[in-house]
Design a protein around this motif. Structure first.
Motif, PDB file in Angstrom:
ATOM      1  N   ASP A 186      40.818  32.977  35.300  1.00 63.83           N
ATOM      2  CA  ASP A 186      40.411  32.153  36.437  1.00 63.83           C
ATOM      3  C   ASP A 186      41.588  31.434  37.087  1.00 63.83           C
ATOM      4  O   ASP A 186      41.457  30.932  38.207  1.00 63.83           O
ATOM      5  N   GLU A 187      42.737  31.377  36.417  1.00 61.17           N
ATOM      6  CA  GLU A 187      43.913  30.756  37.029  1.00 61.17           C
ATOM      7  C   GLU A 187      44.612  31.715  37.989  1.00 61.17           C
ATOM      8  O   GLU A 187      44.977  31.338  39.104  1.00 61.17           O
ATOM      9  N   THR A 188      44.795  32.954  37.562  1.00 63.40           N
ATOM     10  CA  THR A 188      45.462  33.940  38.416  1.00 63.40           C
ATOM     11  C   THR A 188      44.473  34.749  39.243  1.00 63.40           C
ATOM     12  O   THR A 188      44.885  35.501  40.135  1.00 63.40           O
ATOM     13  N   GLU A 189      43.166  34.609  38.929  1.00 63.39           N
ATOM     14  CA  GLU A 189      42.111  35.395  39.570  1.00 63.39           C
ATOM     15  C   GLU A 189      42.391  36.890  39.419  1.00 63.39           C
ATOM     16  O   GLU A 189      42.169  37.688  40.321  1.00 63.39           O
ATOM     17  N   HIS A 214      45.336  50.505  29.883  1.00 66.19           N
ATOM     18  CA  HIS A 214      45.090  49.125  30.292  1.00 66.19           C
ATOM     19  C   HIS A 214      45.341  49.025  31.790  1.00 66.19           C
ATOM     20  O   HIS A 214      46.366  49.508  32.289  1.00 66.19           O
ATOM     21  N   LEU A 215      44.421  48.379  32.498  1.00 64.22           N
ATOM     22  CA  LEU A 215      44.535  48.249  33.943  1.00 64.22           C
ATOM     23  C   LEU A 215      44.397  46.785  34.337  1.00 64.22           C
ATOM     24  O   LEU A 215      43.620  46.039  33.740  1.00 64.22           O
ATOM     25  N   ASP A 216      45.153  46.384  35.369  1.00 65.41           N
ATOM     26  CA  ASP A 216      45.110  45.016  35.885  1.00 65.41           C
ATOM     27  C   ASP A 216      44.994  45.058  37.398  1.00 65.41           C
ATOM     28  O   ASP A 216      45.616  45.906  38.059  1.00 65.41           O
ATOM     29  N   THR A 217      44.212  44.137  37.951  1.00 68.61           N
ATOM     30  CA  THR A 217      44.214  43.975  39.396  1.00 68.61           C
ATOM     31  C   THR A 217      45.501  43.261  39.801  1.00 68.61           C
ATOM     32  O   THR A 217      46.021  42.416  39.074  1.00 68.61           O
ATOM     33  N   ALA A 218      46.019  43.621  40.963  1.00 67.63           N
ATOM     34  CA  ALA A 218      47.262  43.038  41.469  1.00 67.63           C
ATOM     35  C   ALA A 218      47.165  42.975  42.990  1.00 67.63           C
ATOM     36  O   ALA A 218      46.330  43.657  43.595  1.00 67.63           O
ATOM     37  N   PRO A 219      48.000  42.148  43.633  1.00 68.37           N
ATOM     38  CA  PRO A 219      47.950  42.056  45.099  1.00 68.37           C
ATOM     39  C   PRO A 219      48.137  43.395  45.795  1.00 68.37           C
ATOM     40  O   PRO A 219      47.627  43.612  46.897  1.00 68.37           O
ATOM     41  N   THR A 220      48.856  44.308  45.151  1.00 66.86           N
ATOM     42  CA  THR A 220      49.116  45.614  45.762  1.00 66.86           C
ATOM     43  C   THR A 220      48.096  46.669  45.360  1.00 66.86           C
ATOM     44  O   THR A 220      48.204  47.821  45.782  1.00 66.86           O
ATOM     45  N   GLY A 221      47.119  46.306  44.546  1.00 66.13           N
ATOM     46  CA  GLY A 221      46.129  47.275  44.094  1.00 66.13           C
ATOM     47  C   GLY A 221      45.881  47.142  42.608  1.00 66.13           C
ATOM     48  O   GLY A 221      45.776  46.032  42.084  1.00 66.13           O
TER      49      GLY A 221
END
Length: 271
Positions: A44-47, A61-68
Protein backbone atom coordinates in the motif's frame (compact mmCIF):
# COMPACT_ATOMS: atom_id res chain seq x y z
CA UNK A 1 7.39 -32.89 18.68
CA UNK A 2 3.96 -31.26 18.53
CA UNK A 3 1.01 -33.66 18.32
CA UNK A 4 -0.56 -32.75 14.95
CA UNK A 5 -3.70 -34.73 15.85
CA UNK A 6 -4.64 -31.83 18.15
CA UNK A 7 -5.98 -29.80 15.23
CA UNK A 8 -9.40 -28.38 14.57
CA UNK A 9 -11.14 -30.07 11.63
CA UNK A 10 -10.82 -28.84 8.06
CA UNK A 11 -13.92 -26.89 7.03
CA UNK A 12 -15.51 -26.16 3.66
CA UNK A 13 -15.99 -22.43 3.15
CA UNK A 14 -17.75 -20.56 0.35
CA UNK A 15 -17.23 -16.92 -0.53
CA UNK A 16 -18.81 -14.84 -3.27
CA UNK A 17 -16.73 -12.09 -4.88
CA UNK A 18 -17.28 -9.60 -7.69
CA UNK A 19 -14.13 -10.25 -9.73
CA UNK A 20 -15.17 -8.52 -12.94
CA UNK A 21 -13.63 -9.49 -16.27
CA UNK A 22 -11.21 -12.35 -15.78
CA UNK A 23 -8.86 -11.95 -18.72
CA UNK A 24 -6.35 -14.55 -17.55
CA UNK A 25 -9.10 -17.18 -17.48
CA UNK A 26 -9.41 -16.95 -21.27
CA UNK A 27 -5.70 -17.62 -21.86
CA UNK A 28 -4.06 -21.06 -22.04
CA UNK A 29 -1.68 -22.24 -19.33
CA UNK A 30 0.95 -24.85 -20.30
CA UNK A 31 -0.41 -28.22 -19.20
CA UNK A 32 3.06 -29.77 -19.13
CA UNK A 33 4.02 -27.72 -16.06
CA UNK A 34 1.25 -29.03 -13.81
CA UNK A 35 -0.92 -27.00 -11.45
CA UNK A 36 0.75 -23.80 -10.21
CA UNK A 37 1.05 -22.59 -6.63
CA UNK A 38 -0.15 -18.99 -6.53
CA UNK A 39 0.43 -16.11 -4.14
CA UNK A 40 -0.06 -12.38 -4.61
CA UNK A 41 0.43 -9.33 -2.44
CA UNK A 42 -0.13 -5.59 -2.52
CA UNK A 43 2.17 -2.91 -1.11
CA UNK A 44 0.00 0.00 0.00
CA UNK A 45 3.01 2.34 0.24
CA UNK A 46 4.29 1.82 -3.30
CA UNK A 47 0.88 0.76 -4.68
CA UNK A 48 2.67 -2.14 -6.33
CA UNK A 49 1.28 -5.65 -6.79
CA UNK A 50 3.38 -8.81 -6.91
CA UNK A 51 2.47 -12.28 -8.15
CA UNK A 52 4.33 -15.51 -7.45
CA UNK A 53 3.66 -18.51 -9.70
CA UNK A 54 5.47 -21.67 -8.65
CA UNK A 55 5.87 -25.15 -10.09
CA UNK A 56 7.98 -28.11 -9.10
CA UNK A 57 10.49 -27.07 -11.78
CA UNK A 58 10.82 -23.36 -11.00
CA UNK A 59 9.02 -20.09 -10.38
CA UNK A 60 8.17 -16.84 -12.10
CA UNK A 61 7.76 -13.63 -10.09
CA UNK A 62 6.01 -10.60 -11.56
CA UNK A 63 5.68 -7.01 -10.32
CA UNK A 64 3.63 -4.09 -11.54
CA UNK A 65 5.78 -1.10 -12.49
CA UNK A 66 5.20 2.35 -14.05
CA UNK A 67 6.39 0.96 -17.38
CA UNK A 68 4.23 -2.17 -17.24
CA UNK A 69 4.92 -5.58 -15.72
CA UNK A 70 8.41 -6.75 -14.82
CA UNK A 71 9.35 -10.36 -14.23
CA UNK A 72 12.17 -12.69 -13.33
CA UNK A 73 12.54 -16.42 -12.77
CA UNK A 74 13.72 -18.68 -9.97
CA UNK A 75 15.38 -21.97 -10.79
CA UNK A 76 14.77 -25.30 -9.07
CA UNK A 77 17.08 -24.35 -6.19
CA UNK A 78 15.24 -21.05 -5.66
CA UNK A 79 17.97 -18.76 -7.01
CA UNK A 80 17.07 -15.67 -9.06
CA UNK A 81 17.73 -15.99 -12.78
CA UNK A 82 16.89 -14.17 -16.00
CA UNK A 83 16.80 -17.51 -17.82
CA UNK A 84 13.51 -19.39 -17.87
CA UNK A 85 13.53 -22.93 -16.45
CA UNK A 86 11.12 -23.95 -19.22
CA UNK A 87 11.13 -24.18 -23.00
CA UNK A 88 10.29 -21.20 -25.18
CA UNK A 89 6.65 -22.04 -25.96
CA UNK A 90 5.77 -22.85 -22.35
CA UNK A 91 7.54 -19.70 -21.15
CA UNK A 92 5.63 -17.45 -23.56
CA UNK A 93 2.28 -18.97 -22.60
CA UNK A 94 3.09 -18.78 -18.90
CA UNK A 95 4.26 -15.17 -19.13
CA UNK A 96 1.12 -14.11 -21.02
CA UNK A 97 -1.16 -15.88 -18.52
CA UNK A 98 0.72 -14.66 -15.45
CA UNK A 99 0.84 -11.07 -16.71
CA UNK A 100 -2.91 -11.09 -17.33
CA UNK A 101 -3.53 -12.60 -13.89
CA UNK A 102 -1.40 -9.94 -12.19
CA UNK A 103 -3.21 -7.20 -14.14
CA UNK A 104 -6.59 -8.60 -13.09
CA UNK A 105 -5.46 -8.78 -9.46
CA UNK A 106 -3.96 -5.28 -9.53
CA UNK A 107 -7.21 -3.74 -10.77
CA UNK A 108 -9.08 -5.23 -7.80
CA UNK A 109 -6.75 -4.26 -4.94
CA UNK A 110 -6.76 -3.03 -2.27
CA UNK A 111 -10.54 -3.56 -1.95
CA UNK A 112 -10.18 -7.24 -2.85
CA UNK A 113 -7.84 -7.86 0.08
CA UNK A 114 -10.26 -6.14 2.44
CA UNK A 115 -12.96 -8.50 1.18
CA UNK A 116 -10.66 -11.50 1.69
CA UNK A 117 -9.98 -10.44 5.29
CA UNK A 118 -13.70 -9.90 5.84
CA UNK A 119 -14.49 -13.38 4.50
CA UNK A 120 -11.78 -14.90 6.73
CA UNK A 121 -13.30 -13.15 9.75
CA UNK A 122 -16.67 -14.73 8.93
CA UNK A 123 -14.97 -18.13 8.76
CA UNK A 124 -13.30 -17.53 12.12
CA UNK A 125 -16.74 -16.70 13.54
CA UNK A 126 -17.94 -20.18 12.56
CA UNK A 127 -19.87 -19.20 9.42
CA UNK A 128 -19.63 -21.14 6.17
CA UNK A 129 -20.66 -18.53 3.58
CA UNK A 130 -19.63 -14.93 2.92
CA UNK A 131 -21.08 -12.71 0.19
CA UNK A 132 -19.62 -9.41 -0.97
CA UNK A 133 -21.66 -6.22 -1.06
CA UNK A 134 -22.76 -4.94 -4.48
CA UNK A 135 -24.78 -1.85 -5.35
CA UNK A 136 -26.26 -3.07 -8.62
CA UNK A 137 -26.73 -6.34 -10.51
CA UNK A 138 -23.34 -7.72 -11.52
CA UNK A 139 -21.65 -11.01 -12.32
CA UNK A 140 -20.47 -12.72 -9.14
CA UNK A 141 -17.93 -15.51 -8.64
CA UNK A 142 -18.27 -18.32 -6.12
CA UNK A 143 -15.06 -19.47 -4.42
CA UNK A 144 -15.07 -22.79 -2.58
CA UNK A 145 -12.07 -23.71 -0.44
CA UNK A 146 -11.14 -26.20 2.26
CA UNK A 147 -9.64 -24.32 5.20
CA UNK A 148 -7.38 -26.36 7.44
CA UNK A 149 -7.98 -26.19 11.17
CA UNK A 150 -5.52 -24.58 13.55
CA UNK A 151 -3.45 -26.55 16.01
CA UNK A 152 -4.94 -26.33 19.50
CA UNK A 153 -2.52 -24.50 21.79
CA UNK A 154 -2.70 -23.30 25.37
CA UNK A 155 -2.31 -19.63 26.28
CA UNK A 156 1.01 -18.54 27.76
CA UNK A 157 1.16 -20.12 31.23
CA UNK A 158 4.46 -18.68 32.41
CA UNK A 159 5.16 -15.51 34.35
CA UNK A 160 4.83 -12.11 32.70
CA UNK A 161 3.90 -12.21 29.05
CA UNK A 162 5.47 -12.88 25.66
CA UNK A 163 5.43 -11.81 22.03
CA UNK A 164 7.10 -13.32 18.99
CA UNK A 165 8.78 -11.40 16.22
CA UNK A 166 10.88 -12.06 13.13
CA UNK A 167 14.65 -11.92 13.40
CA UNK A 168 17.22 -11.49 10.66
CA UNK A 169 17.75 -14.54 8.48
CA UNK A 170 21.31 -15.81 8.07
CA UNK A 171 23.23 -19.04 7.83
CA UNK A 172 24.10 -18.64 11.51
CA UNK A 173 21.11 -16.56 12.41
CA UNK A 174 20.75 -17.29 16.12
CA UNK A 175 21.24 -14.39 18.46
CA UNK A 176 24.56 -15.76 19.67
CA UNK A 177 25.57 -17.15 16.23
CA UNK A 178 25.69 -20.59 17.81
CA UNK A 179 23.41 -22.43 15.39
CA UNK A 180 24.94 -24.23 12.43
CA UNK A 181 21.78 -24.98 10.43
CA UNK A 182 20.57 -22.71 7.65
CA UNK A 183 17.37 -21.07 8.82
CA UNK A 184 14.21 -19.97 7.04
CA UNK A 185 11.65 -17.62 8.59
CA UNK A 186 13.29 -17.39 12.03
CA UNK A 187 11.38 -15.82 14.92
CA UNK A 188 12.36 -14.93 18.46
CA UNK A 189 10.16 -15.38 21.51
CA UNK A 190 10.44 -12.20 23.58
CA UNK A 191 9.56 -12.11 27.28
CA UNK A 192 9.06 -9.61 30.08
CA UNK A 193 8.29 -10.21 33.73
CA UNK A 194 6.24 -7.02 33.99
CA UNK A 195 2.52 -7.55 33.44
CA UNK A 196 2.22 -4.20 31.65
CA UNK A 197 5.70 -4.12 30.11
CA UNK A 198 6.83 -4.67 26.53
CA UNK A 199 8.49 -8.05 25.95
CA UNK A 200 12.08 -7.34 24.96
CA UNK A 201 14.16 -10.22 26.35
CA UNK A 202 14.69 -13.08 23.85
CA UNK A 203 14.28 -16.44 25.56
CA UNK A 204 13.82 -18.84 22.62
CA UNK A 205 13.85 -19.03 18.83
CA UNK A 206 12.15 -21.08 16.14
CA UNK A 207 12.81 -21.49 12.41
CA UNK A 208 12.44 -23.86 9.48
CA UNK A 209 15.21 -25.87 7.92
CA UNK A 210 15.20 -25.16 4.15
CA UNK A 211 12.86 -27.42 2.24
CA UNK A 212 10.89 -28.58 5.28
CA UNK A 213 7.77 -27.52 7.16
CA UNK A 214 8.95 -28.78 10.54
CA UNK A 215 10.00 -26.07 13.00
CA UNK A 216 13.29 -26.24 14.88
CA UNK A 217 13.40 -24.56 18.29
CA UNK A 218 16.19 -23.60 20.67
CA UNK A 219 16.43 -21.95 24.06
CA UNK A 220 18.57 -18.84 24.28
CA UNK A 221 21.54 -19.45 26.63
CA UNK A 222 21.59 -17.72 29.99
CA UNK A 223 17.83 -17.44 30.53
CA UNK A 224 16.57 -17.62 34.12
CA UNK A 225 13.81 -20.18 33.54
CA UNK A 226 12.66 -19.99 37.15
CA UNK A 227 11.85 -16.31 36.57
CA UNK A 228 10.11 -17.17 33.29
CA UNK A 229 7.88 -19.54 35.23
CA UNK A 230 8.13 -22.49 32.82
CA UNK A 231 10.98 -24.92 32.13
CA UNK A 232 12.79 -24.54 28.83
CA UNK A 233 11.41 -27.75 27.28
CA UNK A 234 7.81 -26.66 27.92
CA UNK A 235 8.48 -23.22 26.47
CA UNK A 236 9.99 -24.77 23.33
CA UNK A 237 7.05 -27.14 22.91
CA UNK A 238 4.64 -24.21 23.27
CA UNK A 239 6.65 -22.09 20.80
CA UNK A 240 6.63 -24.91 18.23
CA UNK A 241 2.82 -24.95 18.24
CA UNK A 242 2.65 -21.16 17.93
CA UNK A 243 5.13 -21.27 15.05
CA UNK A 244 3.13 -23.92 13.21
CA UNK A 245 -0.09 -21.92 13.50
CA UNK A 246 1.40 -18.59 12.46
CA UNK A 247 4.08 -19.56 9.94
CA UNK A 248 3.44 -23.05 8.54
CA UNK A 249 -0.24 -24.02 8.52
CA UNK A 250 -2.28 -22.12 5.91
CA UNK A 251 -4.34 -19.31 7.42
CA UNK A 252 -7.95 -18.72 6.31
CA UNK A 253 -7.22 -15.43 4.52
CA UNK A 254 -4.34 -16.97 2.58
CA UNK A 255 -6.42 -19.98 1.58
CA UNK A 256 -9.29 -17.76 0.41
CA UNK A 257 -6.88 -15.54 -1.54
CA UNK A 258 -5.44 -18.60 -3.27
CA UNK A 259 -8.98 -19.59 -4.26
CA UNK A 260 -9.59 -16.11 -5.65
CA UNK A 261 -6.37 -16.21 -7.70
CA UNK A 262 -7.25 -19.64 -9.08
CA UNK A 263 -10.70 -18.35 -10.04
CA UNK A 264 -9.19 -15.26 -11.69
CA UNK A 265 -6.82 -17.51 -13.61
CA UNK A 266 -9.50 -19.98 -14.66
CA UNK A 267 -7.80 -22.94 -12.98
CA UNK A 268 -10.27 -23.58 -10.15
CA UNK A 269 -12.02 -26.30 -12.15
CA UNK A 270 -15.30 -24.43 -12.67
CA UNK A 271 -14.72 -22.78 -16.08
Amino acid sequence: MTDMSLRLPTTRFRAVFALGTRRAASLPLPTTLGAPNLFAEWDDETEQSTLYVGFGTGQIHLDTAPTGIEHHFHDLSGDDTDVSPWNGDDTRQLLDWSSALLSDFHQLVPDLLDDVDDAAAWHDAGLTLWVCEVEEPTQLDLIEVDIEGELLTLPWLGAGHVEHDHVEESAHGALDHGVDDDREHPIALLWTAAADGTPDSPIAEAWLRPGTEQPVTRAVPGVDWAAVGMPADEVLSWLEGIYLNHHVLPDPAGTILTGVLERLGGIDGTD
